[in-house]
Design a protein around this motif. Structure first.
Motif, PDB file in Angstrom:
ATOM      1  N   ILE A 211       0.843  -1.208   0.000  1.00  0.00           N
ATOM      2  CA  ILE A 211       0.000   0.000   0.000  1.00  0.00           C
ATOM      3  C   ILE A 211       0.870   1.246   0.000  1.00  0.00           C
ATOM      4  CG2 ILE A 211      -1.652   1.333   1.357  1.00  0.00           C
ATOM      5  CD1 ILE A 211      -2.727  -1.424   2.380  1.00  0.00           C
ATOM      6  N   TYR A 212       1.890   1.251   0.844  1.00  0.00           N
ATOM      7  CA  TYR A 212       2.733   2.455   0.933  1.00  0.00           C
ATOM      8  C   TYR A 212       3.668   2.610  -0.259  1.00  0.00           C
ATOM      9  CZ  TYR A 212       0.893   3.750   5.436  1.00  0.00           C
ATOM     10  OH  TYR A 212       0.046   4.171   6.442  1.00  0.00           O
ATOM     11  N   ARG A 213       3.908   1.551  -1.028  1.00  0.00           N
ATOM     12  CA  ARG A 213       4.620   1.738  -2.292  1.00  0.00           C
ATOM     13  C   ARG A 213       3.814   2.641  -3.224  1.00  0.00           C
ATOM     14  NH1 ARG A 213       5.771  -4.061  -1.990  1.00  0.00           N
ATOM     15  NH2 ARG A 213       7.920  -4.339  -1.275  1.00  0.00           N
ATOM     16  N   TYR A 214       2.520   2.437  -3.261  1.00  0.00           N
ATOM     17  CA  TYR A 214       1.664   3.300  -4.069  1.00  0.00           C
ATOM     18  C   TYR A 214       1.681   4.737  -3.545  1.00  0.00           C
ATOM     19  CZ  TYR A 214      -0.578  -0.573  -6.603  1.00  0.00           C
ATOM     20  OH  TYR A 214      -0.853  -1.646  -7.421  1.00  0.00           O
ATOM     21  N   VAL A 215       1.593   4.870  -2.239  1.00  0.00           N
ATOM     22  CA  VAL A 215       1.426   6.199  -1.648  1.00  0.00           C
ATOM     23  C   VAL A 215       2.711   7.014  -1.713  1.00  0.00           C
ATOM     24  CG1 VAL A 215       0.890   7.428   0.497  1.00  0.00           C
ATOM     25  CG2 VAL A 215      -0.427   5.401  -0.130  1.00  0.00           C
TER      26      VAL A 215
END
Length: 259
Positions: A211-215
């Motif tokens: 998720i935080y790769r996207y963010v």
């Protein structure tokens, strides 16, 4: 067992097995629950609601009048949850008419010289290290760890299970499950060690990391990143928690990692 050299206002409500050491002062409109220890030279002002098995060390000041010029003497409260430890010279201000209360949850550790200002909400199982300064109206969610000498700007939100490096200047919101460091405050990965210690599976940790790769790592703005997370990643409690935290942020979130 109350020492004769402690002052306890007759209107304070103190459980029978509370220990209050010499030279402490307990004002009126205070409640202290069973098993709590109040060390010497502690001052507990009006509006304090202290839970069970709390330990408050020498020099602490609990539920003092807010350091806020807008405060006009309204009746407000300070709550400290069960099993919390408040170390030497911690100061906790009571609320104003914004939230009417300051709250520190259960099973927390506030190390020496921490300041928690008016209308802060600190969750359960938080660790706030020495000399952390928390301005008014801040929210710190469950299991957050804040490194020593950090300063947190008013109205900031610190997400659950996050970890902030010592000396951090926190001007923006810190999303849940993350590690934050550097200046300006920057995403430095997820708090994988903390999550493992709390029983998160490797699959769940990888999900949060994705998720935080996207963010933070794909160069997208937050709106586009969260839209893609919703579109491409399976729903889960953690996914929705992260999405809701970032979308509801008033101050904006910390910056993404950069070399």
């Amino acid at each position: 067992m109350n020492q004769p050299l402690a002052y306890i206002h007759p209107q304070a409500k103190i459980a029978r097995n509370v220990v209050i050491e010499p030279f402490s002062t307990i004002h009126k409109n205070v409640t202290i629950d069973e098993g709590t220890w109040i060390g010497p030279n502690v001052t507990i002002f009006e509006g304090a609601r202290i839970g069970k098995n709390v330990k408050i060390f020498p020099g602490a000041s609990i539920s003092a009048v807010p350091q806020d010029l807008k405060y006009k003497g309204e009746e407000t409260e300070t709550f400290i949850g069960d099993n919390t430890v408040v170390r030497e010279y911690v100061t906790v201000s009571r609320g104003t008419d914004d939230r009417d209360k300051t709250v520190i949850g259960s099973n927390c550790l506030l190390m020496a010289y921490v300041h928690v200002a008016h209308d802060c909400i600190i969750g359960d199982n938080c660790i706030i290290a020495n000399a952390v300064q928390i301005a008014g109206h801040v929210t710190v969610q469950d299991y957050a760890i804040i490194g020593g000498s950090s300063a947190i700007h008013q109205f900031v939100k610190v997400g659950a299970h996050s970890m902030l490096s010592g000396g951090s200047l926190v001007r923006k919101d810190v999303p849940p499950y993350t590690k934050a460091a550097r200046e300006p405050l920057t995403y430095c990965g997820i708090n994988s060690i903390g999550l493992r210690r709390r029983g998160f599976s490797s699959e769940k940790i990888n999900e949060i990391q994705e998720i935080y790769r996207y963010v933070f790592l794909k160069g997208l703005n937050n709106s586009k990143a969260l839209d893609l997370v919703e579109l491409e990643l399976a729903p889960s409690k953690e996914r929705d928690e992260i999405i809701n935290f970032i979308r509801s942020s008033d101050r904006g979130v910390m910056k993404g990692y950069s070399y």
